[in-house]
Design a protein around this motif. Structure first.
Motif, short mmCIF file in Angstrom:
data_model
loop_
_atom_site.label_atom_id
_atom_site.label_comp_id
_atom_site.label_asym_id
_atom_site.label_seq_id
_atom_site.Cartn_x
_atom_site.Cartn_y
_atom_site.Cartn_z
N ASP A 73 0.68 -1.73 -5.51
CA ASP A 73 -0.69 -1.60 -5.03
C ASP A 73 -0.76 -1.38 -3.52
O ASP A 73 -1.54 -0.56 -3.03
N GLY A 105 -3.07 7.25 -7.46
CA GLY A 105 -3.71 6.08 -6.87
C GLY A 105 -4.20 6.35 -5.46
O GLY A 105 -5.31 5.92 -5.08
N VAL A 109 -8.14 6.04 -4.33
CA VAL A 109 -8.62 5.11 -3.32
C VAL A 109 -9.14 5.85 -2.09
O VAL A 109 -10.15 5.46 -1.50
N VAL A 116 -7.11 -0.46 -5.36
CA VAL A 116 -6.72 0.16 -6.62
C VAL A 116 -7.09 -0.74 -7.80
O VAL A 116 -7.40 -0.26 -8.90
#
Length: 380
Positions: A73, A105, A109, A116
């Motif tokens: 992440d 991702g 974002v 995320v």
């Protein structure tokens, strides 16, 4: 017949198709590309090759390579911040599933804000993503085709499944020549990942005629051409594996997955186990668990594996699963859970986490925590 949707990117396929990467980015309006890859592709020379292709088309780029085999992440957050700071407008990725999932991702974002984790689950992305051009270096993950992104939440030690039509890249460029620099272990793990995609998509509760055709063809190609590719590395065999990865990606992106992947995501998130190593262990027992609810479909898979029927549908399905186990054993890879998990005491916790995985929704048979623990015990 129920109405179904079938979402795929524009696909460029074939030897030398990598040369069109910059032209594709230009078509998406690119002025500065955000390129995601990893150390393995750097060492193989493919990242530098993409640099030269972008340079030939006078495209600027920013390169980001802080990506693990199971993307984290915080890597997505850092990449999104760099994307904004650098003023990029197109996301490009070259690599296996990890760089491509990380790139998804980052695009998500960067364009939608937040973390995320805000997008875990299905259909939670509200705003369009920047254009994405992906170039797979393995024949298996399907990330260049699919509506899925798998990102590890480091605090919870969970692999998050994020599913949205907006995660389908605009363009997929599949050049089988990228497989020529892959070691055998990565060829095997990628092909088995694609095989598991195809099997689970075929028996999914939302499978359709379109996904069935793709799934069965992927299974056939992998079983026939993986041994050949490992033996002589012929371009024909590598192209067939690349085709299989694409077909399997089309199938699971639109039909979703099942129990095997729910457990694999949970294992990978908790123990950081490489995704492709899990399927030879779990796929056969999961197929046996699902068999009572989808005998005819399991028999169709069995016919492909065996090259014909073995009496009844159930007998064909059972024999097919047994032959698949032999196929895995002949590849000299781990086929027992104890070979990839050190402590069996962690398995109940992994199964409890897997219950919440989105992939479980489309499994043909309802699976409880106790069912999953039994599967793990059988696999041990």
């Amino acid at each position: 017949m129920e109405v179904r949707k079938f979402s795929i990117p524009e696909i460029l396929f074939g030897r030398g198709s990598l040369n069109y990467a910059a032209l594709c980015a230009n078509r998406m309006g690119a002025e500065k590309v955000f390129l995601v890859s990893d150390e393995g592709l750097e060492k193989a020379g493919w990242v530098e090759r993409v640099f030269s292709i972008l340079k030939e088309e006078h495209l600027a780029w920013h390169y980001y390579s802080a990506v693990n085999s199971n993307p984290r992440d915080y890597q997505v957050s850092e990449g999104a911040e760099r994307y904004r700071q650098e003023g990029c407008d197109v996301v490009m990725a070259i690599g296996g599933g990890s760089p491509m999932d990380a790139a998804k991702g980052i695009a998500m974002v960067a364009s939608n804000g937040g973390r995320v984790q805000d997008y875990e689950g299905a259909n939670r992305i509200q705003r369009p993503l920047p254009p994405m051009v992906f170039m797979p270096s393995t024949a298996g993950s399907g990330a260049d085709i699919s509506q899925f992104a798998i990102i590890t939440d480091m605090q919870r030690q969970v692999k998050m499944s994020i599913i949205s039509r907006t995660l389908v890249p605009n363009i997929s460029i599949t050049d089988p020549q990228l497989l020529t620099t892959k070691p055998n272990d990565l060829i095997i793990s990628s092909a088995i990942d694609a095989l598991s995609h195809a099997v689970e998509a075929y028996i999914s509760t939302i499978a359709s005629t379109l996904t069935d055709i793709q799934a069965l063809k992927a299974i056939d190609l992998i079983l026939n051409y993986l041994p050949i590719a490992l033996q002589d590395r012929s371009m024909e065999a590598l192209e067939k594996l690349s085709s299989a990865g694409t077909f399997a990606g089309m199938a699971f992106s639109n039909a979703s997955l099942g129990l095997d992947h729910a457990l694999a995501h949970s294992l990978g998130g908790k123990l950081d186990v490489a995704h492709g190593l899990i399927h030879p262990v779990l796929l056969p027992p999961v197929m046996r668990f699902n068999l009572p609810t989808c005998v005819d479909k399991m028999a169709a898979i069995g016919e492909i594996i065996l090259g014909g029927r073995r009496g009844s549908a159930e007998a064909t399905a059972q024999a097919g699963i047994e032959r698949l186990e032999e196929f895995f054993s002949n590849l000299n890879i781990a086929t027992r859970l104890r070979d990839i998990v050190d402590d069996p005491d962690v398995l109940p916790q992994i199964c409890e986490m897997a219950v919440y995985d989105t992939c479980l929704v489309t499994n043909p048979r309802e699976a409880t925590v106790e069912d999953m623990i039994d599967i793990c015990k059988v696999s041990w």
